[in-house]
Design a protein around this motif. Sequence first.
Motif, PDB file in Angstrom:
ATOM      1  N   THR A 200       1.005  -1.267  -0.078  1.00 52.33           N
ATOM      2  CA  THR A 200      -0.116   0.002   0.149  1.00 52.33           C
ATOM      3  C   THR A 200       0.908   1.186   0.035  1.00 52.33           C
ATOM      4  N   VAL A 201       0.359   2.186  -0.778  1.00 51.83           N
ATOM      5  CA  VAL A 201       1.270   3.576  -0.876  1.00 51.83           C
ATOM      6  C   VAL A 201       0.276   4.853  -0.616  1.00 51.83           C
ATOM      7  N   VAL A 202       0.898   5.623   0.441  1.00 47.69           N
ATOM      8  CA  VAL A 202       0.070   6.611   0.776  1.00 47.69           C
ATOM      9  C   VAL A 202       0.853   7.766   0.556  1.00 47.69           C
ATOM     10  N   ALA A 203       0.248   8.776  -0.235  1.00 49.75           N
ATOM     11  CA  ALA A 203       1.158  10.073  -0.401  1.00 49.75           C
ATOM     12  C   ALA A 203       1.118  10.914   0.846  1.00 49.75           C
ATOM     13  N   GLU A 204       2.371  11.395   0.987  1.00 48.20           N
ATOM     14  CA  GLU A 204       2.312  12.257   2.345  1.00 48.20           C
ATOM     15  C   GLU A 204       2.607  13.670   1.632  1.00 48.20           C
ATOM     16  N   VAL A 205       3.239  14.608   2.502  1.00 42.22           N
ATOM     17  CA  VAL A 205       3.598  15.966   2.055  1.00 42.22           C
ATOM     18  C   VAL A 205       4.804  16.090   1.347  1.00 42.22           C
ATOM     19  N   ASP A 206       5.667  15.679   1.654  1.00 38.13           N
ATOM     20  CA  ASP A 206       7.156  15.579   0.727  1.00 38.13           C
ATOM     21  C   ASP A 206       7.511  14.071   0.776  1.00 38.13           C
ATOM     22  N   CYS A 207       6.881  13.324   0.547  1.00 38.31           N
ATOM     23  CA  CYS A 207       7.368  11.691   0.502  1.00 38.31           C
ATOM     24  C   CYS A 207       6.223  10.785   0.462  1.00 38.31           C
ATOM     25  N   PHE A 208       6.362   9.557   0.484  1.00 37.14           N
ATOM     26  CA  PHE A 208       5.243   8.317   0.470  1.00 37.14           C
ATOM     27  C   PHE A 208       5.638   7.431   1.363  1.00 37.14           C
ATOM     28  N   ASP A 209       4.477   7.070   2.136  1.00 40.48           N
ATOM     29  CA  ASP A 209       4.476   5.982   3.274  1.00 40.48           C
ATOM     30  C   ASP A 209       3.993   4.575   2.722  1.00 40.48           C
ATOM     31  N   VAL A 210       4.879   3.688   2.456  1.00 40.71           N
ATOM     32  CA  VAL A 210       4.656   2.484   2.134  1.00 40.71           C
ATOM     33  C   VAL A 210       4.592   1.437   3.198  1.00 40.71           C
ATOM     34  N   GLY A 211       3.468   0.619   2.955  1.00 40.08           N
ATOM     35  CA  GLY A 211       3.384  -0.558   3.616  1.00 40.08           C
ATOM     36  C   GLY A 211       3.573  -1.754   2.864  1.00 40.08           C
ATOM     37  N   LEU A 212       4.298  -2.934   3.239  1.00 38.49           N
ATOM     38  CA  LEU A 212       4.320  -4.012   2.544  1.00 38.49           C
ATOM     39  C   LEU A 212       3.347  -5.017   3.361  1.00 38.49           C
ATOM     40  N   ARG A 213       3.025  -6.011   2.732  1.00 37.40           N
ATOM     41  CA  ARG A 213       2.083  -7.077   3.434  1.00 37.40           C
ATOM     42  C   ARG A 213       2.789  -7.805   4.366  1.00 37.40           C
ATOM     43  N   GLU A 214       2.275  -7.999   5.644  1.00 39.11           N
ATOM     44  CA  GLU A 214       2.812  -8.210   6.797  1.00 39.11           C
ATOM     45  C   GLU A 214       3.736  -9.623   6.683  1.00 39.11           C
ATOM     46  N   ASP A 215       3.190 -10.548   5.871  1.00 37.30           N
ATOM     47  CA  ASP A 215       3.978 -11.846   5.650  1.00 37.30           C
ATOM     48  C   ASP A 215       5.338 -11.864   4.782  1.00 37.30           C
ATOM     49  N   ILE A 216       5.472 -10.668   4.128  1.00 33.89           N
ATOM     50  CA  ILE A 216       6.610 -10.410   3.445  1.00 33.89           C
ATOM     51  C   ILE A 216       7.805 -10.125   4.094  1.00 33.89           C
ATOM     52  N   ALA A 217       7.616  -9.034   5.102  1.00 32.28           N
ATOM     53  CA  ALA A 217       8.624  -8.888   6.022  1.00 32.28           C
ATOM     54  C   ALA A 217       8.849 -10.087   6.998  1.00 32.28           C
ATOM     55  N   GLU A 218       7.802 -10.653   7.393  1.00 34.06           N
ATOM     56  CA  GLU A 218       8.221 -11.836   8.289  1.00 34.06           C
ATOM     57  C   GLU A 218       9.000 -13.000   7.512  1.00 34.06           C
ATOM     58  N   GLN A 219       8.547 -13.305   6.653  1.00 36.41           N
ATOM     59  CA  GLN A 219       9.115 -14.588   5.996  1.00 36.41           C
ATOM     60  C   GLN A 219      10.314 -14.031   5.006  1.00 36.41           C
ATOM     61  N   SER A 239      15.810   8.930  -1.561  1.00 36.34           N
ATOM     62  CA  SER A 239      16.006   8.012  -0.372  1.00 36.34           C
ATOM     63  C   SER A 239      14.933   7.076   0.070  1.00 36.34           C
ATOM     64  N   VAL A 240      15.215   6.215   0.577  1.00 37.38           N
ATOM     65  CA  VAL A 240      14.384   4.959   1.075  1.00 37.38           C
ATOM     66  C   VAL A 240      14.775   4.832   2.382  1.00 37.38           C
ATOM     67  N   TYR A 241      13.777   4.954   3.332  1.00 39.16           N
ATOM     68  CA  TYR A 241      13.912   4.777   4.844  1.00 39.16           C
ATOM     69  C   TYR A 241      13.035   3.767   5.214  1.00 39.16           C
ATOM     70  N   ARG A 242      13.610   2.742   5.794  1.00 37.13           N
ATOM     71  CA  ARG A 242      13.002   1.518   6.466  1.00 37.13           C
ATOM     72  C   ARG A 242      12.833   1.639   7.985  1.00 37.13           C
ATOM     73  N   TYR A 243      11.708   2.305   8.198  1.00 34.37           N
ATOM     74  CA  TYR A 243      11.477   2.537   9.670  1.00 34.37           C
ATOM     75  C   TYR A 243      10.794   1.461  10.595  1.00 34.37           C
ATOM     76  N   GLY A 244      10.347   0.237   9.840  1.00 37.21           N
ATOM     77  CA  GLY A 244       9.867  -0.514  10.613  1.00 37.21           C
ATOM     78  C   GLY A 244      10.088  -1.815   9.722  1.00 37.21           C
ATOM     79  N   PRO A 245       9.455  -3.051   9.956  1.00 38.40           N
ATOM     80  CA  PRO A 245      10.083  -4.502   9.221  1.00 38.40           C
ATOM     81  C   PRO A 245       8.965  -4.497   8.044  1.00 38.40           C
ATOM     82  N   ALA A 246       7.850  -3.870   7.933  1.00 36.73           N
ATOM     83  CA  ALA A 246       7.076  -3.713   6.682  1.00 36.73           C
ATOM     84  C   ALA A 246       6.582  -2.365   6.477  1.00 36.73           C
ATOM     85  N   ALA A 247       7.560  -1.137   6.870  1.00 33.76           N
ATOM     86  CA  ALA A 247       6.995   0.094   6.577  1.00 33.76           C
ATOM     87  C   ALA A 247       8.396   0.799   5.939  1.00 33.76           C
ATOM     88  N   LEU A 248       8.123   1.582   4.856  1.00 31.23           N
ATOM     89  CA  LEU A 248       9.184   2.540   4.332  1.00 31.23           C
ATOM     90  C   LEU A 248       8.516   3.916   4.129  1.00 31.23           C
TER      91      LEU A 248
END
Length: 274
Positions: A200-219, A239-248
């Motif tokens: 999933t991709v959500v547009a923020e003010v100066d970037c995009f918040d990206v969430g990966l399906r949970e099983d992708i990061a887990e497995q 830039s790409v910053y990974r701020y959580g297992p399934a969050a960029l």
Amino acid sequence: MLYEWMTGSQAGDALDEFLAERAPALQRLRSALSGLGRDADALLDGSPESVASVWEPITARCADLGTDPRSLEEDPTRPGWPSWARHGKLVDPHPPAESLALVDGFVSYLAEVITSAVPDALWIVGEHRISDYPTLNYPVLASDSHQIFLPALPLYSVYQSAHGRDPMGGPEMLAHVRRTITALRGEGPESSVAEEPLVTVVAEVDCFDVGLREDIAEQHPHLVERLVAELTDRDGVVSVYRYGPAALVVDVPEWDETRLRLWLTLWLQRHLPR
């Protein structure tokens, strides 16, 4: 008009247009393969195994053709492109008309191969409970367990070829087709998670918040690291910053939400282990 912007009625018309193009595109592929010195009748035998041999000369030719020097807005061949290319999200530098025609013919052949293997699969307008699902409004081949927009991965691979990156070879394309057949039959991991988008991709003010399906990061945690590295290397990505297992958080000012979601989805479809 992009598929994402269409009404239900417009998407239905686009599906009809897409289906009307299938037989002529396949005939053009036969002619193109013959022009490349291949025996089209022998290659196009309708078996899943033939996909690899058919794809090899196509991807090689597309690599030779590279990208069109003109922008999308300046390309006079655009009105004659396949409907899926006119309504889909293409970006510059883009493949030339000859490459798109080769992909179009290959899509027609894939359709024949897959529907022969899964006779119950139907062509429908892509639908989903999630409003920004990647294939919403697209012409998709579908069953109760899976739906697929057939031009997606071949076009992704052609972009890879045109830009001097690693394209999908024949064996990899064959593996993709086999996975698709399995998923359309309601078998395998792809059918079991059909309701959940890969990203999933959500547009923020100066970037995009990206969430990966949970099983992708887990497995597949190492695959996420590879995704971050390859996305960081793409043109326009700051830039790409990974701020959580399934969050960029992705900073890419020149891209829009649709382009980023499609790139991530296709990359994951190609590289996720099955």
